[in-house]
Design a protein around this motif. Structure first.
Motif, short mmCIF file in Angstrom:
data_model
loop_
_atom_site.label_atom_id
_atom_site.label_comp_id
_atom_site.label_asym_id
_atom_site.label_seq_id
_atom_site.Cartn_x
_atom_site.Cartn_y
_atom_site.Cartn_z
N PHE A 1 4.44 -7.04 -5.16
CA PHE A 1 3.59 -6.04 -5.80
C PHE A 1 2.58 -6.72 -6.72
O PHE A 1 1.39 -6.39 -6.71
N LYS B 1 2.73 1.78 -3.35
CA LYS B 1 1.82 2.38 -4.33
C LYS B 1 1.68 3.88 -4.10
O LYS B 1 1.70 4.68 -5.05
N GLU B 2 1.54 4.25 -2.84
CA GLU B 2 1.37 5.67 -2.50
C GLU B 2 2.62 6.47 -2.87
O GLU B 2 2.52 7.57 -3.41
N MET C 1 4.93 -3.84 -11.58
CA MET C 1 5.27 -2.46 -11.27
C MET C 1 5.21 -1.59 -12.53
O MET C 1 4.72 -0.44 -12.49
N SER D 1 11.37 2.27 -8.40
CA SER D 1 10.95 1.12 -7.62
C SER D 1 11.92 0.80 -6.50
O SER D 1 11.52 0.50 -5.37
N GLU E 1 2.82 6.81 -6.67
CA GLU E 1 1.79 7.72 -7.18
C GLU E 1 2.08 9.18 -6.86
O GLU E 1 1.90 10.06 -7.70
N THR F 1 -1.44 -6.53 -5.93
CA THR F 1 -2.14 -5.57 -6.79
C THR F 1 -2.69 -6.19 -8.07
O THR F 1 -3.58 -5.61 -8.70
N PHE G 1 1.60 -0.89 -13.44
CA PHE G 1 1.02 0.07 -12.52
C PHE G 1 1.47 1.49 -12.87
O PHE G 1 0.67 2.43 -12.89
N LYS G 2 2.76 1.64 -13.17
CA LYS G 2 3.28 2.96 -13.51
C LYS G 2 2.68 3.47 -14.81
O LYS G 2 2.31 4.64 -14.94
N ASN H 1 -0.89 4.46 -14.13
CA ASN H 1 -0.88 5.69 -13.35
C ASN H 1 -0.60 6.88 -14.24
O ASN H 1 -1.25 7.93 -14.15
N TYR I 1 0.84 -1.20 0.00
CA TYR I 1 0.00 0.00 0.00
C TYR I 1 0.87 1.25 0.00
O TYR I 1 0.61 2.21 -0.74
#
Length: 314
Positions: free
Chosen positions: A288, A259-260, A296, A269, A263, A292, A299-300, A303, A256
């Motif tokens: 990760f 991720k924060e 990674m 990483s 973001e 999730t 996710f990036k 985002n 968590y």
């Protein structure tokens, strides 16, 4: 059909209250009388939470259902159907708040409440607008606490100041939180399980330890030592209360935070991993993906696509 609503009794109901938007305290007042009888129309956008200090209450429904509430008690009154509420006591006194909200209300069983509690450890952000509300509370300690909070909301609501709405909502969410905690404790205590209040207390201490040391490598041996328990005993307690292992919970909380960091700080990483005590990048990537469902890189990219490029903010 007659139901006598008693604390911990088989007829005590619990409700899952999902708030779709921020609620509003529509009214808040105290009421004292020698007799009491009020008809309530159905209003699916309203519900009340009441501290009945004196004068037992009977709630009558058109179906013939009657519900009896002894006093003192904290009583929840959804307005999903019409009913009549009355008291024939020589002295009746209550303190009530009426809440206007866009909400969904469903009755929830004991096993479902336990499941809700255990899932909240791993999906805590999903439950931020969900409360578990009991039909009534009778134990003296909690009546005093909750009754005082209801009276505080009434006092705030009576003030003619611009911030009273915010103050009332703050106290109201505190009330929801306390009602939810009480409901969960009652269910865990009354269900046939090995979970005790001391087990819950130990689990809370483990969670507090992890939160405080989230930037470091978490070792179960260190947590157990700080609590004066063996690793095996503490692990069994935490698993029975939360449904998850200590390491599983710790890793979820670390991800968590990763991720924060990614973001909000747009950091690499490796740096994100180091800030949560994970120096092995391959291990970080595996965790990760597990927690999730994304790599990674995915996710990036997601985002970046959804909210645009970020700049570092210190």
């Amino acid at each position: 059909m007659i139901f006598i609503i008693q604390d911990g009794g088989v007829n005590l109901k619990f409700y899952n209250l999902l708030l779709k938007h921020i609620p509003r305290v529509e009214f808040a007042h105290s009421y004292t009388t020698s007799s009491y009888c009020i008809d309530f129309d159905a209003n699916p956008e309203m519900f009340e939470i009441t501290y009945i200090e004196k004068g037992d209450v009977v709630r009558n429904f058109p179906s013939g259902l009657q519900e009896f509430f002894d006093t003192p008690c904290i009583m929840f009154s959804p307005r999903l159907e019409k009913f009549t509420q009355e008291s024939n006591a020589p002295l009746h006194q209550h303190f009530t708040i009426g809440i206007h909200a866009d909400y969904e209300l469903t009755e929830i069983t004991y096993p479902q409440i336990k499941q809700f509690y255990q899932q909240s450890f791993m999906d805590n952000y999903k439950n931020c607008c969900v409360a578990i509300i009991p039909q009534a509370i009778y134990d003296a300690k909690n009546i005093d606490t909750l009754g005082s909070l209801i009276k505080q909301i009434i006092s705030e609501h009576s003030l003619n100041k611009a911030s009273k709405g915010l103050s009332c909502i703050g106290h109201l969410f505190d009330l929801f939180s306390k009602l939810t905690s009480w409901s969960i404790e009652q269910v865990l205590a009354h269900q046939k399980s090995d979970i005790s209040y001391s087990d819950i207390a130990y689990a809370d201490k483990v969670i507090a330890y992890i939160s405080k040391n989230i930037h470091r490598k978490i070792r179960v041996t260190d947590i157990a030592s700080s609590l004066g328990l063996s690793v095996g005993h503490l692990s069994r307690i935490f698993k029975s209360v939360t449904g998850h292992s200590i390491i599983e919970y710790s890793n979820k909380m670390k991800i968590y935070l990763v991720k924060e960091l990614v973001e909000t700080k747009n950091i690499i990483s490796k740096e994100a991993g180091e800030q949560v005590g994970i120096s092995d990048e391959k291990y970080l990537y595996r965790l990760f993906k597990k927690h999730t469902g994304l790599t990674m890189t995915e996710f990036k990219d997601l985002n970046y696509t959804e909210i645009g490029p970020k700049t570092n903010v210190e």
